[in-house]
Enzyme design. Structure first.
Site, PDB file in Angstrom:
ATOM      1  N   ASP A 196       3.973  -6.274   4.091  1.00  0.00           N
ATOM      2  CA  ASP A 196       4.997  -6.336   3.035  1.00  0.00           C
ATOM      3  C   ASP A 196       6.247  -6.974   3.647  1.00  0.00           C
ATOM      4  OD1 ASP A 196       5.154  -4.043   0.319  1.00  0.00           O
ATOM      5  OD2 ASP A 196       6.560  -5.700   0.678  1.00  0.00           O
ATOM      6  N   ASP A 234       8.562  -8.918  -1.260  1.00  0.00           N
ATOM      7  CA  ASP A 234       9.262  -7.951  -2.094  1.00  0.00           C
ATOM      8  C   ASP A 234      10.397  -8.608  -2.886  1.00  0.00           C
ATOM      9  OD1 ASP A 234      11.589  -5.398  -1.832  1.00  0.00           O
ATOM     10  OD2 ASP A 234       9.602  -5.063  -2.698  1.00  0.00           O
ATOM     11  N   GLU A 246       6.330 -10.591  -5.387  1.00  0.00           N
ATOM     12  CA  GLU A 246       6.646  -9.615  -6.439  1.00  0.00           C
ATOM     13  C   GLU A 246       7.833 -10.205  -7.181  1.00  0.00           C
ATOM     14  OE1 GLU A 246       8.225  -5.051  -7.108  1.00  0.00           O
ATOM     15  OE2 GLU A 246       9.165  -6.461  -5.711  1.00  0.00           O
ATOM     16  N   HIS A 281       2.916   1.254  -6.132  1.00  0.00           N
ATOM     17  CA  HIS A 281       3.717   2.404  -5.673  1.00  0.00           C
ATOM     18  C   HIS A 281       5.018   2.547  -6.463  1.00  0.00           C
ATOM     19  CE1 HIS A 281       5.275  -1.201  -4.000  1.00  0.00           C
ATOM     20  NE2 HIS A 281       6.398  -0.583  -3.709  1.00  0.00           N
ATOM     21  N   ASP A 282       5.224   1.667  -7.465  1.00  0.00           N
ATOM     22  CA  ASP A 282       6.456   1.684  -8.266  1.00  0.00           C
ATOM     23  C   ASP A 282       6.221   2.121  -9.707  1.00  0.00           C
ATOM     24  OD1 ASP A 282       7.783  -1.349  -6.756  1.00  0.00           O
ATOM     25  OD2 ASP A 282       8.025   0.755  -6.206  1.00  0.00           O
TER      26      ASP A 282
END
Ligand code: TEU
Ligand code: CA
Length: 672
Positions: free
Chosen positions: A224, A325, A383, A454-455
């Site tokens: 990430d 990210d 993302e 995970h969000d």
């Protein structure tokens, strides 16, 4: 909308001809590298108040903004093609919406639209094969995956101990959420040292062994990359505030303010203003996320160079790529202008129009691609919250040489809803969304297929909380995700049909976003109401311990888990489902296996049939040698079965016995 329909009108085209070479030479040089002999480009006519709706819709940002507006207004796209509407000049729309939107809203809109002068045009036919188009990804949230030393926190050794399980499941590539040194204000998405492993997760040796073990099993691993911001404890930021004369002051976005208030009205995604005040400098610094996540100044070449160096360092270790990210936020509009009031009210975040698709975004993405990723042929998935299809094409199309894929989030909530709304997600919207992308994203782009990460809360719980439907619904979601055209990303726990957690009180919350929101809400509502609202959309639902067995703490840790879980693991866990042929886990295993063995489900064409039929989602995947038909009931009611399938060979179903009609959430895969 096929490429042909999407082409600008003849009068807008500018073909390359000798007499106008001088004016377009610069522009062409940049574009020619991307062009094929039959490509052309749009004149860079700036949009203005005389521009018609059709001109705005032909602009990538204009298209995506209007497409979302129509969805929110529950209006069909046909509205835009209506001759009266599409020829409406913008100034008329301004006049018609003077009271609700106001002229400054349109000023901001035009500025935003004119950021992008390029159009995603290339008539590429045929999909270029790539390893990352053929794999199934599995996202691991290390803190909650497997704890190997009993401290209640997942770690790298824990992940290594579960690689055979992932291999058995059939996944080919792993995405690791951040494992770098971090004070964990946002669970690792606030990095203090990009070159060190977070102490709680292990050592660099543990990481090297993990990477080796992954590759020994023929799998890939991506990390990430969190470079929109760093932790405020990162040496760069520490140096910036301790030694403002150093070059590191320019690594961040510091501003003076003319009064005691923050320099502008931008708000943080984790509640409150997006600025910290530093008395020692009498200046403010920007943070779009938590107070300990300071935004980097990407306009500073040293920042970009240091980040490229860091990416190359990890890729030289053998890492196969990165998930990037909030990468679309890295370029902010010069001067960080105030956010438009109307946009802020509509979006819920003030200032977002000044950074979600900034002026230098493409330039910086091309740069890290050519300087860091390309030399290693490394994979990149961005993302990109808020980005629509046309903008995604400009970010990922093969000839653009920027990102390989993006995560678009427009399917995670149905129109008119946000994550913290408590509502039942209608799968008919998901059908519409996927058909749109399957038909219009084009061969030069490749979609990421996901429901969870995970969000976000668990998808099953968003659609139907009735436990009676949990199993068939889990399998239906798997059927769609693993038979559509794109790369599936499974989030840990999804493969056993995980649902949201029964957190008992606000003290159970661990996520900075949820905790800050709770504090914000109890200012104006009861603790009970505040907790209920937070619970509807909390990211903590996805972050509870992985449910390996019905043993204590779900077999995740011998210690006390860093976040509580509920009793669900006693029934729903990996161990139980591995033994049970009819389990959700084995359904995923079968689907993943079948997909790998049948390229038609990867590169095959997509054709949806009976699209208008509510609650029914039926489509073909056609490859050179094989053809498959998928039939799904998107509701908890029994619906008529479409006769098409008679005569096809049933390969897989989430119901063991055949029946006349389609039962709740029934999903069937046939070989034609
Ligand atoms: O998330 C970015 C993002 O915009 C959101 O999805 C975010 O989680 C939230 O919903 C804001 O409303 C990325 C990471 O995935 C997330 O975990 C981090 O918290 C965030 O960036 C900051 O690094
Ligand atoms: Ca541990």
């Amino acid at each position: 909308m096929s490429d042909k329909e999407n082409l600008p009108a003849k009068e807008h085209r500018e073909y390359i001809k000798p007499e106008n070479l001088s004016t377009i030479k610069e522009r062409a040089e940049e574009l020619v590298s991307q062009m094929t002999e039959d490509s052309f480009y749009m004149k860079q006519n700036k949009l203005n108040y005389n521009s018609k709706i059709k001109d705005i819709y032909a602009n990538p940002i204009g298209h995506d903004v209007l497409y979302k507006l129509l969805l929110q207004l529950n209006k069909s796209e046909k509205l835009i093609r209506n001759p009266i509407i599409k020829n409406l000049p913008l100034k008329t729309v301004v006049a018609l919406t003077k009271k609700s939107l106001g002229k400054d809203f349109f000023d901001v809109l035009l500025e935003l639209l004119n950021i992008e002068s390029e159009h995603p045009y290339t008539l590429q036919k045929g999909i270029e094969p790539k390893w990352w188009k053929e794999v199934v990804f599995y996202q691991i949230y290390p803190r909650s995956f497997m704890d190997s030393n009993g401290d209640g926190i997942g770690d790298l050794k824990g992940i290594i101990s579960k690689l055979d399980y992932l291999k058995e499941l059939g996944v080919d590539a792993i995405w690791l959420s951040p494992i770098y040194d971090s004070p964990n204000d946002d669970n690792g998405y606030d990095i203090r040292d990009y070159y060190a492993i977070m102490g709680e997760f292990g050592t660099m040796e543990d990481f090297d062994r993990l990477l080796e073990e992954v590759h020994n099993r023929g799998m890939k691993l991506i990390m990430d990359l969190v470079v929109n911001h760093t932790s405020d404890e990162h040496p760069w930021f520490q140096e910036a505030i301790k030694n403002p004369g150093s070059k590191y002051k320019e690594y961040y976005l510091f501003q003076k303010s003319k009064d005691k208030n923050p320099p502008n009205n931008w708000t943080s995604f984790f509640s409150g203003p997006a600025w910290n005040y530093y008395k020692e400098l009498d200046e403010w610094a920007l943070h779009l996320f938590s107070k300990k996540q300071m935004d980097l100044n990407w306009d500073n070449e040293n920042v970009r160079k240091d980040i490229q160096q860091m990416i190359s360092w990890w890729l030289s270790k053998g890492v196969d790529g990165f998930r990037l990210d909030v990468i679309n936020y890295i370029s902010k509009r010069e001067g960080l202008p105030w956010g438009n009031k109307t946009v802020g009210e509509l979006m819920g975040y003030y200032g977002i129009e000044n950074y979600y698709y900034g002026p230098n975004l493409h330039k910086y993405l091309k740069e890290i691609r050519s300087e860091a990723f390309e030399p290693f042929k490394a994979f990149s998935v961005g993302e990109t919250p808020g980005v629509g299809m046309e903008m995604s094409k400009l970010l990922t199309a093969d000839y653009r040489q920027e990102l390989d894929m993006v995560f678009s989030f427009d399917h995670l909530e149905t129109p008119g809803h946000v994550r913290f709304n408590d509502y039942e997600y209608d799968l008919n919207y998901l059908k519409e969304y996927f058909i749109h992308w399957m038909e219009d994203y084009g061969d030069a782009c490749w979609m990421s297929l996901f429901y969870e990460n995970h969000d976000n809360p668990r998808m099953i719980s968003k659609v139907n909380k009735n436990p009676a439907y949990r199993k068939p619904l889990a399998k239906l979601l798997a059927m769609i995700q693993l038979t559509l055209k794109g790369t599936p990303f499974i989030f840990q726990g999804q493969e056993i049909g995980s649902v949201n957690k029964a957190f008992q009180s606000a003290t159970d919350l661990r996520d900075v976003e949820s905790i800050n929101l709770y504090k914000e809400l109890i200012e104006k509502s009861s603790a009970e109401d505040a907790f209920r609202e937070v619970l509807s959309g909390s990211r903590d639902h996805a972050r509870t311990p992985m449910q390996w067995s019905d043993k204590k703490n779900a077999g995740f840790t011998e210690g006390i888990p860093w976040i509580v879980t509920d009793e669900d693991y006693k029934q729903w866990n990996v161990e139980k489902q591995l033994e049970n042929e009819d389990s959700v886990l084995n359904f995923y295993r079968q689907l993943i296996q079948f997909r790998k063995e049948h390229k038609a489900l990867i590169y095959g064409s997509f054709e949806a049939v009976n699209k208008k039929r509510k609650d029914s989602f039926t489509y073909y995947r056609r490859g050179e040698k094989e053809e498959f038909y998928v039939e799904c009931n998107l509701s908890s009611n029994t619906i008529k079965r479409n006769t098409l399938a008679s005569g096809y060979e049933l390969i897989l179903s989430n119901y063991s016995e055949p029946a006349k009609d389609l039962r709740p959430y029934e999903a069937n895969l046939y070989k034609v």
